[in-house]
Design a protein around this motif. Structure first.
Motif, short mmCIF file in Angstrom:
data_model
loop_
_atom_site.label_atom_id
_atom_site.label_comp_id
_atom_site.label_asym_id
_atom_site.label_seq_id
_atom_site.Cartn_x
_atom_site.Cartn_y
_atom_site.Cartn_z
N UNK A 81 0.82 -1.21 0.00
CA UNK A 81 0.00 0.00 0.00
C UNK A 81 0.86 1.27 0.00
N UNK B 142 -3.65 -3.03 8.26
CA UNK B 142 -3.79 -1.80 7.47
C UNK B 142 -3.85 -0.59 8.38
N UNK C 5 -1.23 2.51 8.61
CA UNK C 5 -1.67 3.86 8.30
C UNK C 5 -1.51 4.78 9.49
N UNK D 137 -9.26 6.14 14.48
CA UNK D 137 -9.12 5.99 13.03
C UNK D 137 -9.73 7.19 12.32
N UNK E 160 -7.75 9.94 9.97
CA UNK E 160 -7.99 10.21 8.56
C UNK E 160 -8.31 11.68 8.35
N UNK F 145 -3.87 12.55 7.76
CA UNK F 145 -3.97 11.47 6.77
C UNK F 145 -2.63 10.81 6.44
N UNK G 150 -8.87 6.95 1.40
CA UNK G 150 -9.02 7.35 2.80
C UNK G 150 -10.45 7.16 3.26
N UNK H 263 -13.65 3.27 10.35
CA UNK H 263 -13.62 3.79 11.71
C UNK H 263 -15.02 4.12 12.20
#
Lengths: 307, 307
Positions: free
Chosen positions: A50, A240, A244, A284, A288, A292, B93, B100
């Protein structure tokens, strides 16, 4: 830049391996340590595919499970020694990766969904009662003959070292740079002479191999498991999110992500899973929306160079 | 055979209802709503609440769920989407952001409702029709038994859910093709940049689509306890995967294709249940992958494949 690469190896890879090699002597909960190592491997595997190519592997656990079952079949039917069987697990995952290379033609969300479907398809294939003679179907496998958690733990640490080494290589080589160029703008990269398809396939198979090895070692360590355990979607999603959270396309990001998030998980996740889930979901979302590029970007924004 | 076909169509119509909201959101905003299944789950809890508190036909929950979730969707849109659209890779994203969100919803529901399975007695659904018949037309109060189609009898809730789905799909069609806002929505779907350039208020159109998408998901959720037997807070994740399979079968980004996708999926589902073989579980996923690779645009749709 060989000097930067050797610095990364010296200051990130070496301490990490040493710490995890020594911890079992100090800390009693070996299963927890083992899970940390497995997630470090998986998060870096996700990082390779990724972070460096932009393909989001929502069904990453497919390779992990394939590796676990590759290991189980070798041990059950051919009585191979565990270390060789782990390698076979990696090979099985690579073969699965080869089978799934056409998926790389899809873009964005389509790839993520197809990959998820692929991992579920592999799960149902393995768990099929019709294949009970080979995979034991949904009834799970038991590999008490090779059970040796200590060796399995050190094997996991070795694989983790190799994986982080691979990421260090990607971070410091023309190959890694080419991959990132393909991620940013495939057309321009191909005009600059980068063989897009070859690059993507290599990264894809590398991350499949890593997950397969991790799966094989996991099977070795736990020795009794069911298809639903080793194909659990949690592995993909945790890996993941950890990657991230720390920040992809960096060496330290996934490591930081695993240590912080999986640490929180173990602190509160076992007693009150729903509160953990709530915190986790909020984390999370906040990540984001506000960060990000991951936790590491907090430092890079200040101008510190974080590898 | 006839039973399987008719049941397949009934379920298929319902599955279209499940998928269409997801598709509307993706088509307009290029956002993958992984919390879609959780909206369904919340819709089901509204139905439970209506039955539990007011003790009336769960059909009354349909308009309530729709209105509540359109408002919730608008609110959510203004909180989440502008920040998301401003980031580097909104499509990717969004997957993680909504993952989330789904974790948060699941956790909160678990905290308030517990993890036990809940169901509603199926004879409550549609009891309003019998009451009307008794009160206004003076006919005798009969037992709301199964409904006969082609000489086969089906549970009444299946038929009611299918009819409602048909009505909702027709309304979506009317909205998209016969209202001004719907025309603007289609414009945004086909070319976001050009729609913006011609002076369409893309934000307003997207917010409306997002609200309607969530509203439809909640309406579908009202019927979930009847179609799937019972629901738990953890039901959302499965529902999301199913919705994806349906939407991709139809075509991602074309809401009316979803109706076709839903029926194809429903027929497969029912035929598989009837002629149950151990390979049946594989079918939806393999179907999904094959369709993504051969016709990535879905059965009806435009091209999306890159490279």
């Amino acid at each position: 830049m060989p000097s930067a690469a050797s610095k990364h190896l010296l200051f990130i890879l070496a301490p990490l391996v040493v710490v995890f090699a020594l911890l079992p002597g100090v800390y009693q909960n070996h299963l927890l340590l083992f899970n940390f190592v497995i997630f470090l491997i998986l998060a870096q595997g996700v990082n390779i595919i990724y972070g460096f190519t932009g393909y989001l592997p929502f069904g990453y656990v497919g390779f992990f499970g394939a590796g676990a079952y590759g290991f189980a079949i070798m041990v059950m039917h051919l009585q191979w020694p565990a270390v060789l069987a782990v390698l076979v697990g990696g090979v099985v995952a690579v073969l699965l990766g080869l089978l799934l290379t056409p998926l790389l033609r899809l873009s964005g969300a389509y790839f993520a969904i197809a990959n998820l479907a692929a991992s579920l398809a592999v799960l149902h294939f393995v768990a099929n009662p019709a294949l009970e003679g080979i995979t034991k179907g949904p009834y799970g496998v038991s590999l008490t003959g090779t059970f040796n958690p200590t060796h399995a733990y050190y094997a996991a640490v070795v694989v983790m070292g190799l994986t982080v080494g691979a990421v260090v290589y990607l971070k410091n080589s023309a190959f890694g740079l080419a991959l990132q160029a393909v991620r940013e703008d495939a057309v321009s990269a191909s005009m600059a002479g980068v063989n897009i398809v070859k690059m993507r396939v290599i990264a894809w198979l590398a991350s499949a191999l890593i997950a397969g090895l991790a799966g094989g070692i996991y099977a070795w360590y736990v020795s009794v498991f069911y298809p639903d355990n080793v194909f659990s979607g949690e592995f993909s999603i945790f890996a993941i999110v950890f990657a991230l959270f720390g920040g992809v396309a960096t060496i330290t990001g996934p490591i930081v992500g695993v240590i912080i998030l999986y640490g929180i998980y173990n602190l509160i996740g076992f007693t009150t899973p729903q509160y953990f889930q709530l915190i986790y979901g909020l984390l999370i979302m906040g990540l984001v929306l506000f960060l990000p590029a991951g936790l590491v970007s907090l430092a890079t924004r200040r101008g510190w160079n974080v590898p | 055979m006839i039973y399987a076909l008719v049941a397949g169509v009934l379920f298929g119509l319902y599955f279209s209802l499940v998928g269409i909201g997801l598709n509307l959101v993706f088509g307009v905003m290029r956002i993958v709503n992984l919390a879609h299944g959780d909206m369904l789950m919340l819709g089901a809890f509204i139905a439970l609440g209506v039955v539990g508190i007011a003790g009336v036909d769960p059909l009354f929950a349909v308009p309530l769920a729709f209105v509540v979730f359109v408002l919730a969707g608008l609110l959510l849109y203004w909180v989440l989407v502008p920040r998301l659209q401003g980031s580097a890779n909104p499509e990717m994203l969004s997957i993680i952001l909504f993952f989330g969100l789904s974790q948060v919803i699941e956790a909160v529901t678990t905290i308030f409702a517990g993890t036990s399975e809940r169901s509603i007695q199926s004879r409550l659904l549609g009891s309003v029709f019998t009451t009307i018949k008794v009160k206004w037309f003076g006919s005798k109060a009969g037992r709301a038994g199964p409904i006969e189609i082609f000489g086969q009898s089906f549970p009444a809730p299946w038929v009611i859910a299918a009819v409602t789905s048909l009505i909702v799909i027709a309304l979506v069609y009317l909205y998209l093709y016969h209202t001004r806002l719907g025309t603007l929505t289609r414009a945004v779907m086909s070319r976001r940049d050009e729609a913006l350039a011609t002076g369409i208020d893309v934000d307003r159109v997207s917010a409306a689509a997002f609200g309607i998408g969530l509203g439809i998901a909640a309406v579908a959720g009202v019927f979930a306890p009847f179609m799937f037997g019972s629901i738990t807070p953890a039901f959302g994740a499965d529902a999301t995967v199913t919705s994806f399979a349906i939407v991709v079968l139809g075509s991602l980004g074309n809401p009316l294709g979803t109706a076709l996708g839903g029926i194809v999926y429903g027929l497969c589902y029912m035929l598989v249940q009837t002629y149950l073989s151990s390979w049946a579980d594989l079918l939806p996923y393999v179907l999904l992958i094959v369709i993504l690779l051969l016709r990535p645009s879905g059965l009806l749709g435009r091209r999306v494949r890159v490279a």
